[in-house]
Scaffold this active site. Sequence first.
Site, PDB file in Angstrom:
ATOM      1  N   GLU A  36      44.376  26.670  38.399  1.00 55.94           N
ATOM      2  CA  GLU A  36      44.685  26.663  36.956  1.00 55.94           C
ATOM      3  C   GLU A  36      46.129  26.231  36.730  1.00 55.94           C
ATOM      4  O   GLU A  36      46.427  25.433  35.836  1.00 55.94           O
ATOM      5  CB  GLU A  36      44.444  28.068  36.395  1.00 55.94           C
ATOM      6  CG  GLU A  36      44.564  28.175  34.894  1.00 55.94           C
ATOM      7  CD  GLU A  36      44.056  29.523  34.389  1.00 55.94           C
ATOM      8  OE1 GLU A  36      43.512  30.314  35.200  1.00 55.94           O
ATOM      9  OE2 GLU A  36      44.199  29.790  33.194  1.00 55.94           O
ATOM     10  N   THR A  71      45.053  31.134  38.015  1.00 59.85           N
ATOM     11  CA  THR A  71      44.729  30.955  39.433  1.00 59.85           C
ATOM     12  C   THR A  71      45.614  29.815  39.969  1.00 59.85           C
ATOM     13  O   THR A  71      46.283  29.124  39.200  1.00 59.85           O
ATOM     14  CB  THR A  71      43.241  30.573  39.617  1.00 59.85           C
ATOM     15  OG1 THR A  71      43.067  29.188  39.311  1.00 59.85           O
ATOM     16  CG2 THR A  71      42.335  31.407  38.737  1.00 59.85           C
ATOM     17  N   GLU A  72      45.554  29.575  41.276  1.00 58.93           N
ATOM     18  CA  GLU A  72      46.324  28.465  41.847  1.00 58.93           C
ATOM     19  C   GLU A  72      45.904  27.133  41.211  1.00 58.93           C
ATOM     20  O   GLU A  72      46.726  26.325  40.815  1.00 58.93           O
ATOM     21  CB  GLU A  72      46.110  28.368  43.372  1.00 58.93           C
ATOM     22  CG  GLU A  72      47.001  29.289  44.178  1.00 58.93           C
ATOM     23  CD  GLU A  72      46.267  30.524  44.662  1.00 58.93           C
ATOM     24  OE1 GLU A  72      45.095  30.737  44.270  1.00 58.93           O
ATOM     25  OE2 GLU A  72      46.887  31.299  45.420  1.00 58.93           O
ATOM     26  N   ASP A  83      33.992  24.754  43.142  1.00 58.00           N
ATOM     27  CA  ASP A  83      33.799  23.357  43.575  1.00 58.00           C
ATOM     28  C   ASP A  83      32.712  22.697  42.727  1.00 58.00           C
ATOM     29  O   ASP A  83      31.648  23.281  42.530  1.00 58.00           O
ATOM     30  CB  ASP A  83      33.389  23.328  45.058  1.00 58.00           C
ATOM     31  CG  ASP A  83      34.507  23.837  45.962  1.00 58.00           C
ATOM     32  OD1 ASP A  83      35.689  23.620  45.627  1.00 58.00           O
ATOM     33  OD2 ASP A  83      34.207  24.466  46.991  1.00 58.00           O
ATOM     34  N   ASP A 142      29.622  33.257  52.913  1.00 57.68           N
ATOM     35  CA  ASP A 142      29.054  32.324  51.947  1.00 57.68           C
ATOM     36  C   ASP A 142      28.403  33.153  50.838  1.00 57.68           C
ATOM     37  O   ASP A 142      27.632  34.070  51.116  1.00 57.68           O
ATOM     38  CB  ASP A 142      27.991  31.454  52.643  1.00 57.68           C
ATOM     39  CG  ASP A 142      27.542  30.316  51.747  1.00 57.68           C
ATOM     40  OD1 ASP A 142      27.341  30.552  50.528  1.00 57.68           O
ATOM     41  OD2 ASP A 142      27.389  29.200  52.255  1.00 57.68           O
ATOM     42  N   ASP A 146      38.669  23.479  34.898  1.00 64.42           N
ATOM     43  CA  ASP A 146      39.213  22.351  34.127  1.00 64.42           C
ATOM     44  C   ASP A 146      38.168  21.244  34.042  1.00 64.42           C
ATOM     45  O   ASP A 146      38.384  20.254  33.358  1.00 64.42           O
ATOM     46  CB  ASP A 146      40.442  21.772  34.855  1.00 64.42           C
ATOM     47  CG  ASP A 146      40.035  21.199  36.196  1.00 64.42           C
ATOM     48  OD1 ASP A 146      39.441  21.952  37.005  1.00 64.42           O
ATOM     49  OD2 ASP A 146      40.253  20.004  36.429  1.00 64.42           O
TER      50      ASP A 146
HETATM   51  N1  SAM Z   1      39.469  30.234  42.805  1.00 63.38           N
HETATM   52  C1  SAM Z   1      40.604  29.517  43.380  1.00 63.38           C
HETATM   53  C2  SAM Z   1      41.478  28.958  42.287  1.00 63.38           C
HETATM   54  O1  SAM Z   1      41.041  28.919  41.125  1.00 63.38           O
HETATM   55  O2  SAM Z   1      42.625  28.576  42.581  1.00 63.38           O
HETATM   56  C3  SAM Z   1      40.129  28.444  44.374  1.00 63.38           C
HETATM   57  C4  SAM Z   1      39.365  27.302  43.803  1.00 63.38           C
HETATM   58  S1  SAM Z   1      38.728  26.182  45.054  1.00 63.38           S
HETATM   59  C5  SAM Z   1      38.391  24.724  44.183  1.00 63.38           C
HETATM   60  C6  SAM Z   1      37.089  26.836  45.314  1.00 63.38           C
HETATM   61  C7  SAM Z   1      37.006  27.822  46.464  1.00 63.38           C
HETATM   62  O3  SAM Z   1      35.692  28.353  46.516  1.00 63.38           O
HETATM   63  C8  SAM Z   1      37.286  27.204  47.821  1.00 63.38           C
HETATM   64  O4  SAM Z   1      38.270  27.959  48.492  1.00 63.38           O
HETATM   65  C9  SAM Z   1      35.938  27.266  48.528  1.00 63.38           C
HETATM   66  O5  SAM Z   1      36.057  27.407  49.922  1.00 63.38           O
HETATM   67  C10 SAM Z   1      35.288  28.462  47.872  1.00 63.38           C
HETATM   68  N2  SAM Z   1      33.812  28.431  47.912  1.00 63.38           N
HETATM   69  C11 SAM Z   1      33.033  27.395  47.543  1.00 63.38           C
HETATM   70  N3  SAM Z   1      31.741  27.685  47.724  1.00 63.38           N
HETATM   71  C12 SAM Z   1      31.703  28.955  48.209  1.00 63.38           C
HETATM   72  C13 SAM Z   1      30.645  29.817  48.619  1.00 63.38           C
HETATM   73  N4  SAM Z   1      29.380  29.421  48.582  1.00 63.38           N
HETATM   74  N5  SAM Z   1      30.952  31.054  49.055  1.00 63.38           N
HETATM   75  C14 SAM Z   1      32.254  31.452  49.123  1.00 63.38           C
HETATM   76  N6  SAM Z   1      33.305  30.673  48.763  1.00 63.38           N
HETATM   77  C15 SAM Z   1      33.027  29.439  48.323  1.00 63.38           C
END
Ligand code: SAM
Length: 215
Positions: free
Chosen positions: A198, A195-196, A120, A98, A156
């Site tokens: 994006e 990114t994925e 997120d 985390d 986005d």
């Molecule tokens: N960066 C990638 C992309 O642009 O395709 C993934 C985007 S996805 C919406 C956000 C990712 O951040 C998720 O895989 C989530 O598990 C991770 N994440 C969210 N909060 C986090 C935290 N506090 N520490 C580590 N990872 C985190």
Amino acid sequence: MRLRNVPGSREEIARSRYVVQEDVMKEKRGHWNEVFGNDHPLYIEVGMGKGKFIAELAGRHPEYNFVGIEKYSSVLVRAVKKREEQPDLENLLFLRMDAEELPEVFGTEEVAGIYLNFSDPWPKDRHAKRRLPSREFLARYDKILAKDGRVEFKTDNRGLFEFALEEAKEAGWTLEACTFDLHNDEEMVQGNIMTEYEERFSGMGQAICKMVIRR
Ligand code: SAM
């Protein structure tokens, strides 16, 4: 990100030589250069998801070291599988953690730059401090980022982006570059790695926002 439990992901991560394991990662604080066996600058991506962005970035920049950080095993395991197909990539490692714990894993000014991609949104106000570009996270980045280091954030989500701009200002960071339409910004799109998320959102016609901040 919608999460599906992937059976065996914890075990696969525990076996992977590309993941610095949870029981030892805090011992590496201040010594990441020794982990990579060189003194190259270290860049991290926080919330990397399946790791497409950082793997591509690491391939383009063998002169830097990269650490991809992801909270969930079920997601990280996808990055690990892909990483195994790229054994020549010597400058990329992963952590399952985390991001709240970043200052316990990286030393003061140990990180040259931080990437946040499609973090997120945590839409409820009471969850604002979980957002990766929030002031609470900026305070954590402040502890580990080199003096001249940058945080680069893409999304986005216009609401999240405006929140991030406001948080950076409130926390006293300087906005170095900003666009509300990255893919049509001739200057900022130079060298952009999708990114994925994006790919998915720009494919649906959504504009991508990007900001670069420093202290
Ligand atoms: N960066 C990638 C992309 O642009 O395709 C993934 C985007 S996805 C919406 C956000 C990712 O951040 C998720 O895989 C989530 O598990 C991770 N994440 C969210 N909060 C986090 C935290 N506090 N520490 C580590 N990872 C985190």
